[in-house]
Design a protein around this motif. Structure first.
Motif, PDB file in Angstrom:
ATOM      1  N   ALA A 163     -19.783   0.070  -9.294  1.00 63.89           N
ATOM      2  CA  ALA A 163     -20.319  -1.257  -8.984  1.00 63.89           C
ATOM      3  C   ALA A 163     -20.388  -2.133 -10.225  1.00 63.89           C
ATOM      4  N   THR A 164     -20.805  -1.549 -11.339  1.00 60.49           N
ATOM      5  CA  THR A 164     -20.966  -2.337 -12.557  1.00 60.49           C
ATOM      6  C   THR A 164     -19.631  -2.804 -13.114  1.00 60.49           C
ATOM      7  N   LEU A 165     -18.651  -1.894 -13.161  1.00 57.57           N
ATOM      8  CA  LEU A 165     -17.330  -2.288 -13.646  1.00 57.57           C
ATOM      9  C   LEU A 165     -16.702  -3.348 -12.744  1.00 57.57           C
ATOM     10  N   SER A 166     -16.889  -3.204 -11.437  1.00 58.16           N
ATOM     11  CA  SER A 166     -16.348  -4.189 -10.513  1.00 58.16           C
ATOM     12  C   SER A 166     -16.982  -5.557 -10.745  1.00 58.16           C
ATOM     13  N   ALA A 194     -22.404 -29.048 -13.970  1.00 62.68           N
ATOM     14  CA  ALA A 194     -21.155 -28.372 -13.633  1.00 62.68           C
ATOM     15  C   ALA A 194     -21.154 -26.939 -14.159  1.00 62.68           C
ATOM     16  N   ASP A 195     -21.746 -26.737 -15.339  1.00 65.82           N
ATOM     17  CA  ASP A 195     -21.819 -25.396 -15.909  1.00 65.82           C
ATOM     18  C   ASP A 195     -22.662 -24.476 -15.036  1.00 65.82           C
ATOM     19  N   TRP A 196     -23.828 -24.958 -14.615  1.00 67.74           N
ATOM     20  CA  TRP A 196     -24.690 -24.145 -13.753  1.00 67.74           C
ATOM     21  C   TRP A 196     -24.041 -23.885 -12.403  1.00 67.74           C
ATOM     22  N   GLN A 197     -23.288 -24.847 -11.916  1.00 72.91           N
ATOM     23  CA  GLN A 197     -22.573 -24.667 -10.659  1.00 72.91           C
ATOM     24  C   GLN A 197     -21.541 -23.545 -10.798  1.00 72.91           C
ATOM     25  N   ALA A 198     -20.867 -23.498 -11.936  1.00 72.80           N
ATOM     26  CA  ALA A 198     -19.895 -22.443 -12.185  1.00 72.80           C
ATOM     27  C   ALA A 198     -20.573 -21.092 -12.346  1.00 72.80           C
ATOM     28  N   VAL A 199     -21.744 -21.077 -12.978  1.00 73.79           N
ATOM     29  CA  VAL A 199     -22.491 -19.829 -13.117  1.00 73.79           C
ATOM     30  C   VAL A 199     -22.868 -19.272 -11.743  1.00 73.79           C
ATOM     31  N   TRP A 200     -23.394 -20.129 -10.892  1.00 70.18           N
ATOM     32  CA  TRP A 200     -23.790 -19.700  -9.546  1.00 70.18           C
ATOM     33  C   TRP A 200     -22.583 -19.203  -8.751  1.00 70.18           C
ATOM     34  N   LEU A 201     -21.472 -19.926  -8.837  1.00 69.71           N
ATOM     35  CA  LEU A 201     -20.272 -19.530  -8.102  1.00 69.71           C
ATOM     36  C   LEU A 201     -19.739 -18.191  -8.611  1.00 69.71           C
ATOM     37  N   THR A 202     -19.802 -17.971  -9.914  1.00 68.22           N
ATOM     38  CA  THR A 202     -19.342 -16.700 -10.492  1.00 68.22           C
ATOM     39  C   THR A 202     -20.207 -15.543 -10.021  1.00 68.22           C
ATOM     40  N   LEU A 256     -11.932 -14.721  -3.383  1.00 74.00           N
ATOM     41  CA  LEU A 256     -12.648 -13.487  -3.074  1.00 74.00           C
ATOM     42  C   LEU A 256     -11.651 -12.375  -2.742  1.00 74.00           C
ATOM     43  N   VAL A 257     -10.633 -12.694  -1.945  1.00 77.58           N
ATOM     44  CA  VAL A 257      -9.585 -11.719  -1.637  1.00 77.58           C
ATOM     45  C   VAL A 257      -8.867 -11.292  -2.914  1.00 77.58           C
ATOM     46  N   GLY A 258      -8.526 -12.264  -3.754  1.00 78.21           N
ATOM     47  CA  GLY A 258      -7.858 -11.948  -5.008  1.00 78.21           C
ATOM     48  C   GLY A 258      -8.715 -11.097  -5.920  1.00 78.21           C
ATOM     49  N   SER A 259     -10.010 -11.391  -5.976  1.00 81.95           N
ATOM     50  CA  SER A 259     -10.921 -10.623  -6.806  1.00 81.95           C
ATOM     51  C   SER A 259     -11.039  -9.186  -6.328  1.00 81.95           C
ATOM     52  N   ILE A 260     -11.096  -8.990  -5.020  1.00 77.31           N
ATOM     53  CA  ILE A 260     -11.197  -7.637  -4.460  1.00 77.31           C
ATOM     54  C   ILE A 260      -9.960  -6.818  -4.806  1.00 77.31           C
ATOM     55  N   ILE A 261      -8.787  -7.408  -4.640  1.00 77.87           N
ATOM     56  CA  ILE A 261      -7.551  -6.685  -4.937  1.00 77.87           C
ATOM     57  C   ILE A 261      -7.439  -6.395  -6.429  1.00 77.87           C
ATOM     58  N   TYR A 262      -7.754  -7.373  -7.258  1.00 81.62           N
ATOM     59  CA  TYR A 262      -7.581  -7.215  -8.704  1.00 81.62           C
ATOM     60  C   TYR A 262      -8.595  -6.238  -9.304  1.00 81.62           C
ATOM     61  N   SER A 263      -9.776  -6.131  -8.717  1.00 77.53           N
ATOM     62  CA  SER A 263     -10.802  -5.233  -9.248  1.00 77.53           C
ATOM     63  C   SER A 263     -10.836  -3.888  -8.542  1.00 77.53           C
ATOM     64  N   LEU A 264      -9.954  -3.660  -7.579  1.00 75.10           N
ATOM     65  CA  LEU A 264      -9.984  -2.413  -6.813  1.00 75.10           C
ATOM     66  C   LEU A 264      -9.899  -1.159  -7.683  1.00 75.10           C
ATOM     67  N   PRO A 265      -9.017  -1.087  -8.697  1.00 75.66           N
ATOM     68  CA  PRO A 265      -8.983   0.144  -9.499  1.00 75.66           C
ATOM     69  C   PRO A 265     -10.272   0.411 -10.262  1.00 75.66           C
ATOM     70  N   PHE A 266     -10.997  -0.634 -10.638  1.00 81.95           N
ATOM     71  CA  PHE A 266     -12.249  -0.455 -11.354  1.00 81.95           C
ATOM     72  C   PHE A 266     -13.341   0.098 -10.444  1.00 81.95           C
ATOM     73  N   ALA A 267     -13.190  -0.091  -9.142  1.00 77.49           N
ATOM     74  CA  ALA A 267     -14.140   0.470  -8.185  1.00 77.49           C
ATOM     75  C   ALA A 267     -13.740   1.867  -7.755  1.00 77.49           C
ATOM     76  N   VAL A 268     -12.437   2.114  -7.613  1.00 77.25           N
ATOM     77  CA  VAL A 268     -11.969   3.385  -7.069  1.00 77.25           C
ATOM     78  C   VAL A 268     -11.990   4.504  -8.100  1.00 77.25           C
ATOM     79  N   VAL A 270     -21.101 -10.713  -6.728  1.00 77.02           N
ATOM     80  CA  VAL A 270     -21.902  -9.942  -5.775  1.00 77.02           C
ATOM     81  C   VAL A 270     -21.113  -9.650  -4.505  1.00 77.02           C
ATOM     82  N   ALA A 271     -20.435 -10.673  -3.970  1.00 73.98           N
ATOM     83  CA  ALA A 271     -19.684 -10.499  -2.726  1.00 73.98           C
ATOM     84  C   ALA A 271     -18.534  -9.517  -2.907  1.00 73.98           C
ATOM     85  N   SER A 272     -17.769  -9.668  -3.971  1.00 74.53           N
ATOM     86  CA  SER A 272     -16.627  -8.775  -4.192  1.00 74.53           C
ATOM     87  C   SER A 272     -17.082  -7.352  -4.473  1.00 74.53           C
ATOM     88  N   THR A 273     -18.174  -7.176  -5.202  1.00 75.11           N
ATOM     89  CA  THR A 273     -18.677  -5.833  -5.501  1.00 75.11           C
ATOM     90  C   THR A 273     -19.142  -5.128  -4.233  1.00 75.11           C
TER      91      THR A 273
END
Length: 234
Positions: free
Chosen positions: A156-159, A9-17, A99-111, A22-25
């Motif tokens: 990219a790194t901060l995101s 389960a831990d490795w599954q969570a690592v892969w999902l994270t 993924l949608v939530g991650s994009i919105i929440y991390s948007l200032p760190f990318a912009v 990667v997708a959100s960045t």
């Protein structure tokens, strides 16, 4: 048997994270680049309002953002209900939803890193290239991107790093579904709630060391490349 299942389960969570990061960045860089360019070249109330909206996740509690996203993306929300009327699934409690939530929440760190980087560009360089017949895209790829590569890297790194630590938005919007929405931050919370402190400590320490090492390497590289780019333009 129990320890093996827990490790799986831990490795599954690592892969999902990592998949979420990667997708959100990647999506954030596509969205943040034109938005940051527009903000860097504009002034006035409209630009201030847009910049405030982008920066809102910095001061808004993650649970508030997650709650409203849950309402909008869920089966009774405008977006979720529209998707279901089209024969699609709503986005609450799904990977696409977090993924949608991650994009919105991390948007200032990318912009914000891109805005600061774009503002340091010498406009004379772009004007000279324009007089030589270079169109906007050629000027952007041959002048802006090389000069601002440090800004792109920091963005990219901060995101990515911020996505690794997201918790409130993901828990509100996605819950804790193994293999679907149970990312590392949520799994650490589940371990701590179950008083499984050894597993929580192991995952937390690994996440802490990884995040710190990535930031140190990237910021060190960015400081060197920024100095080199400025020297070339002078």
């Amino acid at each position: 048997m129990e320890r093996a299942a827990m490790a799986e389960a831990d490795w599954q969570a690592v892969w999902l994270t990592l998949k979420l990061g990667v997708a959100s960045t990647a999506i954030l860089l596509l969205v943040a680049t034109p938005l940051a360019w527009w903000l860097a070249r504009r002034s006035g109330w409209l630009a201030a309002a847009v910049q405030a909206a982008v920066a809102l996740p910095l001061v808004l509690p993650p649970t508030v953002l997650g709650f409203y996203l849950l309402l909008w993306l869920g089966p009774t929300g405008f977006i979720g209900e529209t998707l279901e009327s089209l024969g699609l699934n709503h986005l609450a409690f799904s990977f696409e939803g977090i993924l949608v939530g991650s994009i919105i929440y991390s948007l200032p760190f990318a912009v914000q890193p891109l805005v600061e980087s774009f503002r340091r560009i010498d406009d004379e360089q772009l004007q000279v290239a324009a007089t030589l017949g270079a169109n906007f895209w050629r000027r952007f790829w041959t002048i802006v991107v090389p000069y601002c590569r440090g800004g792109f890297l920091v963005s990219a790194t901060l995101s990515f790093a911020h996505t690794l630590g997201e918790f409130g938005v993901i828990l509100m919007l996605g819950g804790s579904i193994p293999g679907e929405t149970q990312v590392l931050s949520v799994l650490i919370y589940d371990h701590a709630e179950a008083m499984n402190y050894d597993a929580a400590h192991q995952l937390s320490l690994g996440l802490l060391v990884f995040s710190f090492a990535v930031l140190v390497l990237v910021y060190g590289w960015q400081r060197r490349t920024t100095g080199t780019s400025e020297a070339r333009l002078c």
